[in-house]
Design an enzyme around this catalytic site. Structure first.
Site, short mmCIF file in Angstrom:
data_model
loop_
_atom_site.label_atom_id
_atom_site.label_comp_id
_atom_site.label_asym_id
_atom_site.label_seq_id
_atom_site.Cartn_x
_atom_site.Cartn_y
_atom_site.Cartn_z
N ASP A 226 5.94 0.99 -2.09
CA ASP A 226 6.53 0.36 -3.28
C ASP A 226 7.12 1.38 -4.25
O ASP A 226 7.89 1.01 -5.14
CB ASP A 226 5.47 -0.46 -4.03
CG ASP A 226 5.04 -1.69 -3.26
OD1 ASP A 226 5.56 -1.90 -2.16
OD2 ASP A 226 4.18 -2.43 -3.76
N GLN B 6 7.79 -3.62 7.20
CA GLN B 6 8.26 -2.52 6.32
C GLN B 6 7.25 -1.38 6.23
O GLN B 6 7.56 -0.28 5.79
CB GLN B 6 8.49 -3.03 4.89
CG GLN B 6 9.63 -4.01 4.77
CD GLN B 6 9.53 -4.83 3.48
OE1 GLN B 6 10.14 -4.49 2.48
NE2 GLN B 6 8.77 -5.91 3.49
O1 F6P Z 1 1.26 -1.31 -0.39
C1 F6P Z 1 1.75 -2.19 -1.35
C2 F6P Z 1 2.11 -3.45 -0.71
O2 F6P Z 1 3.00 -3.11 0.29
C3 F6P Z 1 2.70 -4.52 -1.63
O3 F6P Z 1 4.09 -4.45 -1.78
C4 F6P Z 1 2.28 -5.79 -0.95
O4 F6P Z 1 2.22 -6.86 -1.86
C5 F6P Z 1 0.93 -5.44 -0.45
O5 F6P Z 1 0.99 -4.07 -0.12
C6 F6P Z 1 0.49 -6.26 0.74
O6 F6P Z 1 -0.62 -5.69 1.31
P1 F6P Z 1 -1.71 -6.38 2.21
O7 F6P Z 1 -1.13 -7.66 2.72
O8 F6P Z 1 -1.94 -5.41 3.30
O9 F6P Z 1 -2.90 -6.58 1.36
#
Ligand code: F6P
Length: 343
Positions: free
Chosen positions: A128, A275
């Site tokens: 991010d 991503q």
């Molecule tokens: O690492 C940050 C991020 O990529 C955010 O943009 C996203 O909302 C979140 O991680 C999602 O992470 P997870 O689904 O693994 O908890």
């Protein structure tokens, strides 16, 4: 010296490259021993670890996505309550310096530990790119590359079908991936958490573009983007066990609204965790490696309570207290640059 290392929060391309660089520098240059704690702070709360050797396996980590140590999110309250347990585990394992690699949550916990007397050198990571006091974090370039490639591909199919395409990218509090991928791929609109959007204005831009004879419209939407009050209402998703807002799919809901209001055919793509997966770009491999080398050097120079940071082309050390004071969001003037291409 005995160094502890962990990777916390969401994973990110380049974590393994940091681990490799810390091990190569600390062990190869200074003969240190390295202990890796598994699954982020959980490994320290539960004393789960692995001894890391400077061997072939470590060397091959450079290009591998994910993290060999595993990672996890931990509720910040539980973490704060567990600081004494973490210190005990560090003592039991003879760890003199801890190198936590992570985003805002992990670095905040690193600051708490440092304030309670533990020698800590933090390494910032996040796709991010929202950690303050560093120009950029590793992982962002990889996510940006993946998002840009996806949007490039959506242009051609959107054009063929004369469609409106919405692409949702990650970006919980900060719209860096959206704004950079939008610029890189020639998107016609980018919506970010820092700038609440007005659905009337979105529809006006879409209509105007088609009225001018253009054949498609690409809008990049950060997952944390929100409508202006009174513009439209997003479904509520509540809060998860880590205190994070649960998103309900802003792009899909906005797409439905555009289709309902102006009758244009809309398709939505959510890029999601793709991503964050796979091999880091060369830029991220280099940045992650330089962060790892300098974190090991800081440990040896006795510089603690700090985070490695990129300033221009130099890797500096910044106080953890400063780096964790606020998130680095997209400034308005930066968004205005992107807005020159809207519509
Ligand atoms: O690492 C940050 C991020 O990529 C955010 O943009 C996203 O909302 C979140 O991680 C999602 O992470 P997870 O689904 O693994 O908890």
């Amino acid at each position: 010296m005995r160094i502890g290392i962990l990777t916390g929060g969401g994973d990110c391309p380049g974590l393994n490259a940091v681990i490799r660089a810390v091990v190569r520098t600390a062990n190869g240059r200074y003969g240190d021993s390295i202990v890796g704690f598994r699954d982020g702070w959980r490994g320290l709360l539960e004393d789960r670890k692995v001894q890391i050797q400077n061997d072939d396996r470590i060397d091959r980590l450079l290009t591998k996505g994910g993290t060999m140590l595993g990672t996890a999110r931990v509720n910040p309250d539980k973490l704060q309550a567990g600081i004494e347990q973490i210190k005990q585990t560090l003592d039991d394992n003879g760890v003199e310096v801890l190198i936590p690699i992570g985003g805002e949550g992990t670095l905040t916990a690193a600051r708490w530990l440092s304030e309670s007397g533990v020698d800590v050198v933090g390494v910032p990571k996040t796709i991010d790119n929202d950690i303050d006091c560093t120009d950029v974090t590793f992982g962002h370039d990889t996510a940006l590359t993946i998002a840009t490639d996806a949007i490039d591909r959506l242009h051609t199919t959107a054009e063929s079908h004369q469609r409106v395409m919405l692409v949702e990218v990650m970006g919980r509090h900060a719209g860096w991936i959206a704004v950079n991928a939008g610029l890189a791929s020639g998107a016609h609109l980018t919506l970010i958490p820092e700038q609440p959007f007005d659905v009337d204005e979105v529809c006006r831009l879409v209509k105007r573009r088609f009225q001018h004879g253009d054949s498609h419209f690409i809008c990049v939407v950060a997952e944390g983007a929100t409508p202006k009050a009174g513009s439209m209402t997003l479904r509520e998703g509540g809060i998860d066990e880590f205190g994070h807002k649960i998103f309900t799919g802003v792009a899909q809901q906005l797409g439905d609204e555009i289709q309902r209001r102006i009758g244009k055919e809309v398709r939505t793509t959510v890029l999601g965790h793709v991503q964050r997966g796979g091999t880091p770009t060369p830029y991220d491999r280099i940045l992650a490696t330089r962060f790892g080398v300098q974190a090991a050097e800081a440990a040896h120079a006795g510089k603690y309570g700090v985070m490695v940071a990129l300033h221009g082309t130099t890797i500096d050390l910044v106080p953890l207290a400063e780096a964790t004071r606020q998130l680095k969001t997209v400034p308005t003037d930066r968004y205005r640059e992107a807005a020159a291409f809207f519509g």
